[in-house]
Motif scaffolding. Sequence first.
Motif, PDB file in Angstrom:
ATOM      1  N   PRO A 250       0.799  -1.234   0.000  1.00 22.44           N
ATOM      2  CA  PRO A 250       0.000   0.000   0.000  1.00 22.44           C
ATOM      3  C   PRO A 250       0.827   1.278   0.000  1.00 22.44           C
ATOM      4  O   PRO A 250       0.314   2.354  -0.320  1.00 22.44           O
ATOM      5  N   HIS A 251       2.122   1.172   0.359  1.00 22.40           N
ATOM      6  CA  HIS A 251       2.927   2.381   0.512  1.00 22.40           C
ATOM      7  C   HIS A 251       4.298   2.206  -0.149  1.00 22.40           C
ATOM      8  O   HIS A 251       4.968   1.191   0.069  1.00 22.40           O
ATOM      9  N   VAL A 252       4.701   3.214  -0.921  1.00 23.29           N
ATOM     10  CA  VAL A 252       6.019   3.223  -1.569  1.00 23.29           C
ATOM     11  C   VAL A 252       6.670   4.576  -1.312  1.00 23.29           C
ATOM     12  O   VAL A 252       6.047   5.630  -1.488  1.00 23.29           O
ATOM     13  N   VAL A 253       7.923   4.544  -0.885  1.00 26.43           N
ATOM     14  CA  VAL A 253       8.724   5.751  -0.655  1.00 26.43           C
ATOM     15  C   VAL A 253       9.975   5.649  -1.505  1.00 26.43           C
ATOM     16  O   VAL A 253      10.579   4.571  -1.606  1.00 26.43           O
ATOM     17  N   PRO A 283      -0.295   8.212  -2.715  1.00 27.67           N
ATOM     18  CA  PRO A 283       0.724   8.445  -3.743  1.00 27.67           C
ATOM     19  C   PRO A 283       2.125   8.095  -3.239  1.00 27.67           C
ATOM     20  O   PRO A 283       2.377   8.073  -2.028  1.00 27.67           O
ATOM     21  N   VAL A 284       3.016   7.837  -4.170  1.00 24.98           N
ATOM     22  CA  VAL A 284       4.412   7.572  -3.826  1.00 24.98           C
ATOM     23  C   VAL A 284       5.015   8.817  -3.167  1.00 24.98           C
ATOM     24  O   VAL A 284       4.808   9.941  -3.633  1.00 24.98           O
ATOM     25  N   THR A 285       5.722   8.615  -2.067  1.00 21.85           N
ATOM     26  CA  THR A 285       6.384   9.708  -1.356  1.00 21.85           C
ATOM     27  C   THR A 285       7.817   9.851  -1.842  1.00 21.85           C
ATOM     28  O   THR A 285       8.553   8.853  -1.933  1.00 21.85           O
ATOM     29  N   LEU A 286       8.240  11.071  -2.158  1.00 24.12           N
ATOM     30  CA  LEU A 286       9.602  11.338  -2.609  1.00 24.12           C
ATOM     31  C   LEU A 286      10.392  12.040  -1.517  1.00 24.12           C
ATOM     32  O   LEU A 286       9.882  12.963  -0.866  1.00 24.12           O
ATOM     33  N   VAL A 287      11.621  11.597  -1.312  1.00 22.74           N
ATOM     34  CA  VAL A 287      12.507  12.194  -0.319  1.00 22.74           C
ATOM     35  C   VAL A 287      13.734  12.737  -1.035  1.00 22.74           C
ATOM     36  O   VAL A 287      14.428  11.990  -1.743  1.00 22.74           O
ATOM     37  N   HIS A 288      14.012  14.042  -0.867  1.00 23.16           N
ATOM     38  CA  HIS A 288      15.153  14.681  -1.511  1.00 23.16           C
ATOM     39  C   HIS A 288      15.948  15.505  -0.503  1.00 23.16           C
ATOM     40  O   HIS A 288      15.470  15.771   0.603  1.00 23.16           O
ATOM     41  N   ALA A 308      19.336   9.227   7.507  1.00 21.44           N
ATOM     42  CA  ALA A 308      18.484   8.109   7.910  1.00 21.44           C
ATOM     43  C   ALA A 308      17.229   8.628   8.613  1.00 21.44           C
ATOM     44  O   ALA A 308      16.130   8.085   8.437  1.00 21.44           O
ATOM     45  N   GLY A 309      17.373   9.692   9.403  1.00 21.99           N
ATOM     46  CA  GLY A 309      16.229  10.277  10.080  1.00 21.99           C
ATOM     47  C   GLY A 309      15.229  10.886   9.111  1.00 21.99           C
ATOM     48  O   GLY A 309      14.007  10.786   9.314  1.00 21.99           O
ATOM     49  N   ALA A 314       9.836  10.305   6.746  1.00 19.63           N
ATOM     50  CA  ALA A 314       8.991  10.237   5.549  1.00 19.63           C
ATOM     51  C   ALA A 314       8.202   8.938   5.503  1.00 19.63           C
ATOM     52  O   ALA A 314       7.014   8.930   5.121  1.00 19.63           O
ATOM     53  N   MET A 315       8.819   7.831   5.899  1.00 18.16           N
ATOM     54  CA  MET A 315       8.105   6.554   5.911  1.00 18.16           C
ATOM     55  C   MET A 315       6.980   6.547   6.946  1.00 18.16           C
ATOM     56  O   MET A 315       5.877   6.046   6.680  1.00 18.16           O
TER      57      MET A 315
END
Length: 321
Positions: A250-253, A283-288, A308-309, A314-315
């Motif tokens: 159900p969740h993608v990061v 929706p897919v979560t993006l981390v930048h 890592a934090g 974000a997760m």
Amino acid sequence: MRVADNINAALHSVLAGDERAYLIGEDLLDPYGGAFKVARGLSTRFPDRVLSTPISESAMTGVAAGLALAGDTAIVEYMFADFLTLGFDPLVNFAAKSVTMYGTRLPMRLIVRCPSGGGRGYGPTHSQTLTKHLIGVPGLAVFEMSPFRDAAEVFAEMLALAQPCVFVEDKILYTRRMHAVPHPFTASVRDGVAYVGTGEPPDLVLVAPGGTAGRAVAALHRLLIEDEIAGLLVVPSRLYPVSLDLPPVPHVVVAEDGTAGGTWGAEVAQHVHARHFADLAAPVTLVHAAGAVIPAAPHLEREVLVTAGTIYDAMVRTVRG
């Protein structure tokens, strides 16, 4: 084996197996062996095919592209990926186009190695991740170093493509050990993609390039211990074109170094939405990284870069909505 030693062994293997293979870059000759010592021992063993150049990324990339055009194998080592901007013209406008613009497909065995990323206090012009600027260039493949896959396999895959490739190498990973993951995680590789998980069906999939793998595993471990949420880390060696085999979750990061806007992560999100939309709860979560110049001071650098934090937070937000 540490990651730098693994790449060094892969380079030895390439030069030993191909008498027309060259390694080109700045300060490669022993005893220095390159800025991060990845080229150590190569100039002693292959003195005629390890070429130390003047400080000009444009020139060394152009020379390497010429060697590839003539049928040789050329590997270029940049000191820092930031200087990719100086080699962009010969790489994008000559090497990548030369594969197809002469009326028939022409083999171009060219690899540009780019030590990338921050975390060492090198400041604004020596700490960037510029991968997004290479995504979508016709005739150019983009790969990233991974602690979960033997570099010799990746080099063989890149050379078999017979087209220019950029190999992104996260500087922090050089000293890390290959295949190291904390209990209860295990790592496996299938079709060039590494999977790190507990073996249980995951609640979340985290997609990340090899450079962020250590931080990603630490974030997943914390997610499992503190929140009892099982995650699966997916680390592709080839970043573009995107091709991923994900389980229904159900969740993608997606976590990546570099700033937002026209990124590899956005390409992954589009890929996931097109193929797994029915399985997603959000929706897919993006981390930048933050949209800022990278400071040299370590405490300020951490505020800008992906940690890592950052990935953990974000997760948690993604799962809890």
